[in-house]
Write a protein that holds these residues in place. Structure first.
Motif, short mmCIF file in Angstrom:
data_model
loop_
_atom_site.label_atom_id
_atom_site.label_comp_id
_atom_site.label_asym_id
_atom_site.label_seq_id
_atom_site.Cartn_x
_atom_site.Cartn_y
_atom_site.Cartn_z
N ASN A 22 -0.39 19.33 21.43
CA ASN A 22 -0.22 17.89 21.21
C ASN A 22 -1.08 17.08 22.17
O ASN A 22 -1.71 16.11 21.78
N GLU A 81 8.34 7.71 14.37
CA GLU A 81 7.60 8.84 13.83
C GLU A 81 7.23 8.61 12.37
O GLU A 81 6.14 8.98 11.93
N TRP A 139 14.00 8.04 22.52
CA TRP A 139 12.90 7.74 23.43
C TRP A 139 11.91 8.89 23.54
O TRP A 139 11.28 9.08 24.56
N SER A 140 11.74 9.66 22.46
CA SER A 140 10.73 10.71 22.49
C SER A 140 9.34 10.07 22.47
O SER A 140 9.17 8.94 22.00
N TRP A 141 8.36 10.78 22.96
CA TRP A 141 7.02 10.20 23.05
C TRP A 141 6.44 9.93 21.66
O TRP A 141 5.69 8.98 21.48
N THR A 142 6.82 10.73 20.68
CA THR A 142 6.30 10.49 19.33
C THR A 142 6.91 9.24 18.72
O THR A 142 6.22 8.49 18.02
N ASN A 143 8.19 8.98 18.99
CA ASN A 143 8.83 7.78 18.48
C ASN A 143 8.25 6.53 19.14
O ASN A 143 7.93 5.55 18.47
N VAL A 144 8.07 6.57 20.46
CA VAL A 144 7.52 5.42 21.18
C VAL A 144 6.07 5.17 20.75
O VAL A 144 5.67 4.01 20.55
N THR A 145 5.28 6.22 20.58
CA THR A 145 3.90 6.06 20.11
C THR A 145 3.87 5.44 18.72
O THR A 145 3.07 4.54 18.44
#
Length: 175
Positions: A22, A81, A139-145
């Motif tokens: 990733n 996402e 607050w996962s990085w994919t959701n925030v991105t």
């Protein structure tokens, strides 16, 4: 919560090399976006076309979104996402459509849709996903991105009604 982690790592897709892959994909997308900006002469200081440069970088991140998010074994997702996946699929499909039509030289590979169309499509996905109950606090990085990309695209669409075109303000200053 420990049971959830064990099931995701037991499926094979949550192996220890997944974060490395990733990171390589995201860094590759940002690197490709910066090389596109340098190649076109749009990476300058002071940044005159900052929103255009950010739009190119967002398009590059959108291109890797489906590769990162379409992993086997994952059934649950978040609204961010979904936004990132939808934006990426839109870019991929419009790129594929342009390539099939033979417009490979004139196609803008990172932003084939334009600000207004992309922003309004993402706004529709965001509102539909919110209504369907996908807007949990994750607050996962994919959701925030995904949220960051989605809000950027929506902001660009809204701004396209009020901001002058790229050469408009420079033309007014030169007069």
């Amino acid at each position: 919560m420990a049971a959830k982690r064990q099931t995701s790592s037991a499926s094979g897709s949550g192996s220890s090399d997944r974060p490395v892959i990733n990171a390589i994909l995201v860094l590759g997308a940002v690197g490709w976006g910066l090389s596109v900006l340098v190649d076109r002469g749009r990476l300058t200081w002071p940044p005159v076309a900052l929103l255009g440069a950010l739009s190119t970088l967002a398009g590059c991140l959108a291109l890797v979104g489906p590769v990162i998010l379409m992993r086997p074994g994952t059934k649950e997702g978040s609204l961010g996402e979904l936004v990132w996946l939808t934006g990426g699929l839109l870019v991929w499909l419009f790129d594929l459509s342009g390539a099939i039509q033979g417009r490979t030289r004139s196609l803008n590979w990172t932003t084939p849709l334009g600000d207004r169309m992309m922003g309004l499509a993402i706004l529709a996905v965001l509102l539909a996903g919110w209504r369907c109950g996908l807007a949990a606090r994750n607050w996962s990085w994919t959701n925030v991105t995904g949220w960051a990309l989605g809000l950027f695209w929506i902001g660009m669409a809204v701004g396209s009604w009020w901001l002058p075109p790229a050469g408009g303000l420079a033309g007014l200053v030169a007069r």
